[in-house]
Design an enzyme around this catalytic site. Structure first.
Site: not given
Length: 503
Positions: A217, A332
């Protein structure tokens, strides 16, 4: 991982109320598989090791969890016989944590609220020497997560990805792996670190690393120090430069077969933006100018925008178009909804609209929350004699099993007219699998199987209700006149297996 637990919980709570209501109320309807639409071969299901691996590795319960997640056996767990999930893909977290006596004059800044199991030890203990045989490297570290990795491989896991939530702590401006920014002069050093660990894992641990994802991220912007978990803000230009370095460092170690995955962005929209940026950005790799997207073998993306009150399937489709023929992995996802309804909807929509080749849950084991499929107590002392003791099973465990036990690696994903169903076929076993999520209204669902030239008359049907009413409840249905009918109950997931099926 992403946002803090508290912030995510605040985001998720209103969404869960909406998930109990179907996006459109439907009367009895017919699912029509399309045998001519090939959506690719399924690689499998997986999870990250990371915190739970560190939490239960080398404990008395390590092998119980390894059996539970990485086999299809029945496993004794918290007084129940649970069917194993059969995951075949793991993501090993290459950590960035250290110890304060590693570097003279430099101290690692560890936040006071940093749980021990989230602080993953890194291997390059100082910046003095980049030779992995030197005393600047300590290969005994992260022993617990590595023990779980070995247990997974022993049970047949055949896809291993290494990923990093943060660089080594001393590579950052904040001198911490718990948020902040990478020092520019350490960009290549970070990639050299990951390549060195991958090489050592192959040569010394016997781990066939398949791919490396160097970011987590990176564009989200919320990895400001101090965080209660590892993270690092890395902008697009930095990512592009570092992906070039990573390819060079891997190639220099004879690891040309290791694929690069990027960029594990938090949402589909951000992933598309990053990938489009890579298409227009070039870097020099081994003396050759290359577009950055050509370095990315697999587009990794997180599915957390599926937690929003709206279901952004258009964003999933835009990312799929941006990636083109490249492999996408949903790398994820997690949520606190113990019923499994949010999980089931996200899997169905990801597979139908994003069309990944693999789907990976974040942490199947949590110490105390519905973010796990099961709970085991490892949040206390890392020296506790009962570290990892099983404490709870959520309905979402059975929901995940509805997918992972029936849609197996090697199945070919097919199309259909129903966005609430997944259809797949195994050419080797001559099996047709259909997985359907029914929402808040009871109804009859008919499957039009007239395209099959041959199929056994009796069909196995397995159901799990997200209201706890059924848990992998088995029944038998009959194909009559080329059609199969089930009486679908509200908020229930069905896995249907047709054996001896020949399209």
């Amino acid at each position: 991982m992403h946002l803090s637990f508290q912030l995510k919980r605040a985001i998720v709570a209103p969404a869960l109320l909406l998930l109990l209501v179907p996006s459109s109320v439907r009367a009895d309807y017919t699912v029509v598989p399309n045998k001519d639409e090939n959506r690719g071969v399924w690689e499998g299901w997986g999870c990250s090791l990371c915190w739970w691996g560190n939490g239960v590795g080398n404990s008395a319960y390590q092998n119980t969890y390894a059996d539970l997640f990485f086999t299809l056996k029945n496993v004794s767990f918290f007084g129940n016989a649970l069917p194993g999930l059969g995951m075949n893909l793991v993501r090993y977290n290459v950590g960035g944590g250290g110890r304060n006596d590693n570097i003279g004059g430099a101290t690692e800044n560890v936040p006071s609220d940093f749980p021990w199991f989230k602080d993953i030890d890194g291997y390059q203990v100082n910046w003095y020497n980049f030779d992995p045989a030197s005393d600047s490297w300590d290969w005994s570290r992260d022993a617990r997560q590595r023990a779980v990795l070995k247990a997974a491989l022993d049970r047949g896991v055949n896809h291993v990805e290494f990923f990093a939530n943060a660089p080594m702590w001393w590579m950052t401006h904040e001198k911490s792996s718990a948020g902040g920014a990478l020092q520019w002069w350490n960009r290549r050093d970070f990639m050299r670190y990951l390549a060195t660990v991958a090489k050592y894992a192959r040569d010394r641990w016997g781990v066939r690393v398949e791919s490396i994802e160097p970011f987590n991220e990176p564009s989200a912007g919320w990895w400001t120090y101090p965080k209660g978990q590892e993270g690092c803000n890395i902008g697009g230009n930095e990512q592009a430069e570092m992906l070039g370095y990573l390819r060079e460092e891997l190639d220099a170690r004879g690891l040309k077969d290791i694929a690069i995955a990027a960029s594990d962005e938090n949402t589909m929209t951000q992933a598309r933006s990053t990938h489009e940026f890579f298409k227009g950005k070039s870097v020099s790799v081994n003396g050759v100018n290359r577009t950055v997207d050509s370095l990315v073998d697999t587009v990794n993306v997180h599915a957390y925008n599926g937690l929003d009150p709206w279901r952004d399937n258009a964003a999933r489709q835009r990312l799929r178009r941006s990636a083109g023929d490249k492999r996408i992995r949903m790398s994820e996802y997690g949520d606190p909804d113990g019923s499994g309804m949010a999980l089931a909807q996200t899997i169905i929509e990801d597979i139908n609209h994003l069309r990944p080749t693999a789907w990976i849950y974040w942490q199947p084991l949590e110490p105390y929350s519905g973010w796990g499929l099961v709970n085991g107590d490892y949040a206390g002392s890392e020296n506790a004699p009962d570290r990892g003791k099983p404490t709870w099973i959520y309905t979402k465990y059975y929901v995940f099993a509805q997918f992972s036990r029936f849609l197996r690696p090697g199945f070919r994903l097919l199309g259909s007219n129903d966005d609430n169903s997944i259809v797949a076929y195994d050419d080797r076993r001559k099996e047709l699998v259909m997985i359907t999520l029914n929402y808040g209204n009871a109804q009859k669902i008919t499957y039009d199987l007239r395209f099959l030239k041959r199929a056994t008359g009796k069909v196995a049907v397995v159901a799990t209700g997200t209201d706890h009413s059924k848990r992998l409840f088995r029944s038998v249905a009959m194909i009559r006149g080329g059609r199969l009918e089930i009486a679908a109950e509200p908020n229930t997931l069905y896995s249907i297996t047709v054996t001896g099926a020949t399209p």
